[in-house]
Write a protein that holds these residues in place. Structure first.
Motif, short mmCIF file in Angstrom:
data_model
loop_
_atom_site.label_atom_id
_atom_site.label_comp_id
_atom_site.label_asym_id
_atom_site.label_seq_id
_atom_site.Cartn_x
_atom_site.Cartn_y
_atom_site.Cartn_z
N VAL A 1 60.55 49.11 7.01
CA VAL A 1 59.56 50.17 7.15
C VAL A 1 59.30 50.80 5.79
N GLN A 2 58.04 51.00 5.49
CA GLN A 2 57.67 51.70 4.26
C GLN A 2 56.78 52.88 4.62
N THR B 1 55.00 75.24 -3.93
CA THR B 1 55.13 74.20 -4.95
C THR B 1 56.42 73.42 -4.76
N ALA B 2 56.30 72.11 -4.62
CA ALA B 2 57.46 71.25 -4.37
C ALA B 2 57.00 69.80 -4.32
N SER B 3 57.98 68.91 -4.29
CA SER B 3 57.69 67.53 -3.92
C SER B 3 57.77 67.44 -2.40
N TYR B 4 56.76 66.85 -1.80
CA TYR B 4 56.70 66.74 -0.35
C TYR B 4 57.01 65.31 0.06
N TYR B 5 57.92 65.18 1.02
CA TYR B 5 58.38 63.89 1.47
C TYR B 5 58.07 63.68 2.94
N CYS B 6 57.58 62.50 3.23
CA CYS B 6 57.35 62.09 4.61
C CYS B 6 58.60 61.39 5.12
N ALA B 7 58.90 61.56 6.40
CA ALA B 7 60.07 60.93 6.99
C ALA B 7 59.74 60.43 8.39
N ALA B 8 60.43 59.39 8.80
CA ALA B 8 60.25 58.83 10.14
C ALA B 8 61.60 58.51 10.74
N ALA B 9 61.73 58.76 12.01
CA ALA B 9 62.96 58.44 12.72
C ALA B 9 62.79 57.12 13.46
N GLY B 10 63.89 56.44 13.65
CA GLY B 10 63.85 55.20 14.39
C GLY B 10 63.42 55.41 15.83
N LEU C 1 47.85 66.25 3.01
CA LEU C 1 48.74 65.13 2.72
C LEU C 1 48.64 64.09 3.82
N SER C 2 48.76 62.85 3.43
CA SER C 2 48.78 61.74 4.39
C SER C 2 50.03 60.91 4.15
N CYS C 3 50.51 60.31 5.22
CA CYS C 3 51.66 59.41 5.12
C CYS C 3 51.42 58.24 6.05
N ALA C 4 51.27 57.07 5.47
CA ALA C 4 51.02 55.87 6.26
C ALA C 4 52.30 55.04 6.35
N ALA C 5 52.65 54.66 7.55
CA ALA C 5 53.84 53.84 7.78
C ALA C 5 53.43 52.39 7.97
N ASN D 1 49.41 54.63 12.59
CA ASN D 1 50.78 54.91 12.14
C ASN D 1 50.77 55.88 10.95
N THR D 2 49.98 56.91 11.09
CA THR D 2 49.80 57.86 9.98
C THR D 2 50.00 59.28 10.46
N VAL D 3 50.68 60.06 9.63
CA VAL D 3 50.87 61.47 9.90
C VAL D 3 50.22 62.26 8.77
N TYR D 4 49.66 63.41 9.12
CA TYR D 4 48.96 64.24 8.16
C TYR D 4 49.59 65.62 8.12
#
Length: 129
Positions: A2-3, A91-100, A20-24, A77-80
């Motif tokens: 998974v990426q 202000t920060a680095s924003y990280y996307c995460a997914a659970a199994g 922000l977008s996060c595509a899995a 398969n995208t979260v926004y």
């Protein structure tokens, strides 16, 4: 494998907005929940928002509730993360995460970074005064 790939970060003035977008990706990707965390320099990674992938239940930290909105597109398969009324303290680095898939996605767990199995590389959000 998974990426997760985030996009949409940048520099914005206080009061502005970013999305922000996060595509899995992954041949057999499925998940119980996806979330957003952030980490500022010298601080621990903190929960921002998450969504139960099946039921759409949303969770927010107190610091972003009523300003940020998390949403999902199951077909893509995208979260926004829509971020409005941004403040310098966002202000920060924003990280996307997914659970199994198959994990119990409840409030007590979904806010914990250790509960997630997959992480993106992060995208920087900088809010100027």
């Amino acid at each position: 494998q998974v990426q997760l790939v985030e996009s949409g970060g940048g520099l914005v003035q206080a009061g502005g907005s970013l999305r922000l977008s996060c595509a899995a990706s992954g041949r057999t990707f499925s998940t119980s929940a996806m979330g957003w965390f952030r980490q500022a320099p010298g601080k621990e990674r903190e929960f921002v928002a998450a969504v139960n992938w099946s039921y759409g239940t949303k969770y927010y930290s107190d610091s972003v509730e009523r300003r940020f909105t998390i949403s999902r597109d199951n077909a893509k398969n995208t979260v926004y993360l829509q971020m409005n009324s941004l403040k310098p303290e966002d202000t920060a680095s924003y990280y996307c995460a997914a659970a199994g898939n198959g994990k119990l996605a409840v409030a007590g767990l979904i806010r914990r970074a250790a509960w997630y199995d997959y992480w993106g590389q992060g995208t920087q959000v900088t809010v100027s005064p």
